[in-house]
Scaffold this motif. Structure first.
Motif, short mmCIF file in Angstrom:
data_model
loop_
_atom_site.label_atom_id
_atom_site.label_comp_id
_atom_site.label_asym_id
_atom_site.label_seq_id
_atom_site.Cartn_x
_atom_site.Cartn_y
_atom_site.Cartn_z
N ARG A 11 -17.68 17.42 -20.28
CA ARG A 11 -19.07 16.99 -20.18
C ARG A 11 -19.09 15.66 -19.43
NH1 ARG A 11 -18.79 21.44 -21.73
NH2 ARG A 11 -19.81 22.42 -23.56
N PRO A 12 -20.12 15.38 -18.65
CA PRO A 12 -20.16 14.12 -17.90
C PRO A 12 -19.98 12.89 -18.78
CG PRO A 12 -21.92 15.58 -17.16
CD PRO A 12 -21.30 16.22 -18.37
N GLU A 13 -20.52 12.95 -20.01
CA GLU A 13 -20.47 11.79 -20.90
C GLU A 13 -19.04 11.43 -21.32
OE1 GLU A 13 -24.36 14.00 -21.76
OE2 GLU A 13 -22.28 14.48 -21.24
N ILE A 14 -18.13 12.40 -21.31
CA ILE A 14 -16.76 12.13 -21.75
C ILE A 14 -15.76 12.41 -20.63
CG2 ILE A 14 -17.21 12.50 -24.20
CD1 ILE A 14 -16.10 15.36 -23.86
N ALA A 15 -16.23 12.45 -19.39
CA ALA A 15 -15.37 12.82 -18.27
C ALA A 15 -14.14 11.91 -18.17
CB ALA A 15 -16.16 12.77 -16.97
N GLU A 16 -14.35 10.61 -18.25
CA GLU A 16 -13.24 9.67 -18.11
C GLU A 16 -12.26 9.83 -19.26
OE1 GLU A 16 -12.35 4.86 -17.57
OE2 GLU A 16 -14.42 5.60 -17.67
N ALA A 17 -12.79 9.99 -20.49
CA ALA A 17 -11.92 10.15 -21.65
C ALA A 17 -11.07 11.41 -21.52
CB ALA A 17 -12.75 10.20 -22.92
N VAL A 18 -11.68 12.50 -21.05
CA VAL A 18 -10.95 13.77 -20.91
C VAL A 18 -9.81 13.62 -19.90
CG1 VAL A 18 -11.14 16.15 -20.06
CG2 VAL A 18 -12.87 15.23 -21.62
N GLU A 19 -10.07 12.89 -18.81
CA GLU A 19 -9.04 12.72 -17.79
C GLU A 19 -7.79 12.03 -18.35
OE1 GLU A 19 -9.89 11.59 -13.67
OE2 GLU A 19 -12.01 11.51 -14.27
N HIS A 20 -7.98 11.17 -19.34
CA HIS A 20 -6.85 10.39 -19.86
C HIS A 20 -6.29 10.94 -21.18
CE1 HIS A 20 -8.82 7.52 -17.07
NE2 HIS A 20 -7.58 7.16 -16.84
N MET A 21 -6.85 12.06 -21.67
CA MET A 21 -6.35 12.62 -22.92
C MET A 21 -5.00 13.30 -22.71
SD MET A 21 -9.51 14.36 -24.98
CE MET A 21 -10.91 13.37 -25.48
N PRO A 22 -4.04 13.03 -23.58
CA PRO A 22 -2.74 13.72 -23.46
C PRO A 22 -2.85 15.16 -23.95
CG PRO A 22 -2.75 12.31 -25.39
CD PRO A 22 -4.05 12.05 -24.68
N GLY A 23 -2.08 16.03 -23.35
CA GLY A 23 -1.97 17.41 -23.83
C GLY A 23 -3.13 18.31 -23.52
N ILE A 24 -3.98 17.95 -22.55
CA ILE A 24 -5.10 18.80 -22.15
C ILE A 24 -4.63 19.73 -21.04
CG2 ILE A 24 -7.41 18.89 -21.12
CD1 ILE A 24 -7.39 17.94 -23.99
#
Length: 434
Positions: A11-24
């Motif tokens: 989702r746009p609101e968590i785009a940056e967080a998703v990019e840096h999440m390990p194991g995605i």
């Protein structure tokens, strides 16, 4: 079968967080929220890193009486191509009714509504799925939905319905374990029984999401933490089959990245626990009975159209609730649809809550009781503004600002800055309405 791994809804609101999440390993994106020619940079970066992106449609209405719209199918196919996706997904639901089959005006739910588990509905759904499969460049998977109300006179369980759908069409299944839990609370349906009847080999991936219970009704909000009962259903599923992919959905009230990572960890542990049981031979893989290969007759489509239109009209236009339906649950669903409309219109047209202030929400909810949505949320915003203007609000400044907003957006072209042109267009609108 594509092995996806562990993913999260982008989702746009968590785009940056998703990019840096390990194991995605992969992400899912709402298909209608991306433009193929202008993909968000975050999605582009994820793709360049080898992260799979799957478009998830919400507007086809494959469970509706009408055949799937060719334009919507073409748009979904275009997004699959732009994202390089190995599959696309949609829902077993109807989202609109009325129209040519009932010789009545079109109605939009703005939400995913359950189809009756009858032979007519199954025949129509199977034919609609085949039409969609033929139009898409990659395999299609369809999702079971959550429901607040039940249809009277259903002829199959959810597991049997999904088994026959997969058997007759070869479509993959997107199993939402949160929706199985929702239907357990709201409709008394045992998730274990549903899983026992499913063709588990047809599962493409699994959704996991949170919700909340209020007054004995479970609301599948996608805005709350994943509860233990949902993780238990996931463990049960994983004890029967190794899911090719599992994805965490969150649409609102986004927590900090650390909390989402903890939820992903809990999901991984639930899958691992199920795998341990499966390896120990604790649960057999059981399927339902195969179905027939007949198609849908026009009479079946007309019968389905009539009952779906009656139900949707009761939910969004204030007409009487059809016989056999739980009036209390239908009332809960109607209020939920109106509240969702108010929330989405506020996002699509954020100026309206600013102009109307605290009066926006009560005014919109009153409007939604008798004014159904007929052309999507942007059209709904314009229709609501016109309705408010017709009521002549007492706040003169707000009325003037709302009128300016409506005039700026209601025409086919941007308004001219030349006063004479603007006056001519406004006069023409008044004459046309007369």
């Amino acid at each position: 079968m594509v092995r996806l791994g562990t993913g999260i809804g982008w989702r746009p609101e968590i785009a940056e967080a998703v990019e840096h999440m390990p194991g995605i390993d992969w992400v899912e994106v709402v298909a209608e929220n991306v433009c193929p020619g202008h993909l968000p940079e975050s999605l582009t970066r994820l793709r360049e890193r080898g992260v799979t992106v799957v478009p998830h449609g919400v507007s086809l209405g494959l469970g509706g009486a009408e055949r799937p719209d060719a334009g919507r199918l073409a748009a979904l196919a275009e997004r699959a191509g732009a994202l390089g996706s190995p599959l696309v997904t949609e829902h077993i639901a109807f989202v609109r009714a009325g129209g040519a089959l009932t010789a009545s005006g079109p109605l939009e739910a703005g939400h995913l509504l359950p189809v009756p588990r009858t032979r007519d509905a199954l025949d129509v759904l199977c034919e609609n799925v085949r039409i969609a499969q033929d139009a898409l460049p990659v395999p299609l998977a369809v999702e079971n939905i959550a429901a607040l109300f039940s249809w009277p006179g259903e002829e199959m369980t959810e597991g049997q319905f999904l088994y026959e759908l997969a058997d007759r069409t070869g479509v993959r299944l997107l199993i939402d374990v949160a929706n199985l839990h929702t239907n357990h609370v709201n409709r008394g349906e045992d998730p274990a029984e549903a899983l026992a009847e499913l063709p588990l080999e047809a599962i493409a991936y699994v959704h996991v999401a949170g919700g909340f219970e209020r007054d004995g009704v479970w609301h599948d909000s996608h805005a709350h933490p994943v509860p233990r009962p949902v993780l238990d259903v996931l463990t049960d599923l994983a004890s029967r089959v190794a899911p090719p992919g599992v994805l965490l959905e969150r649409d609102e009230n986004f927590p900090e990245a650390e909390e989402m990572e903890r939820e992903l960890g809990a999901i991984r542990r639930a899958v691992e626990e199920g795998a341990g049981r499966r390896e120990a031979g604790a649960a057999p893989v059981v399927g339902g009975r195969p179905g027939s290969g007949r198609g849908a007759s026009e009479a079946a489509r007309e019968r389905l159209a009539l009952v779906q239109t009656a139900v949707l009209s009761a939910l969004v236009a204030g007409t009487p609730v059809p016989e056999g339906f739980d009036r209390v649950r239908m009332g809960v669903q109607a209020r939920a649809l109106a509240a969702k409309r108010a929330d989405v219109v506020a996002k699509v047209a954020p100026e309206l809550p600013v102009i109307l202030g605290k009066g926006y929400r009560p005014a919109f909810l009153a409007y939604a009781q008798t004014q159904p949505m007929t052309g999507g949320y942007r059209r709904d915003a314009l229709d609501f503004a016109e309705h408010v203007l017709a009521e002549r609000p007492e706040n003169t400044a707000a009325r003037r600002e709302l009128r300016e907003w409506w005039l700026e957006r209601s025409g086919s072209r941007p308004r001219s800055r030349r006063p004479a042109v603007r006056l001519a267009r406004a006069t023409r609108r008044v004459l046309l309405r007369r």
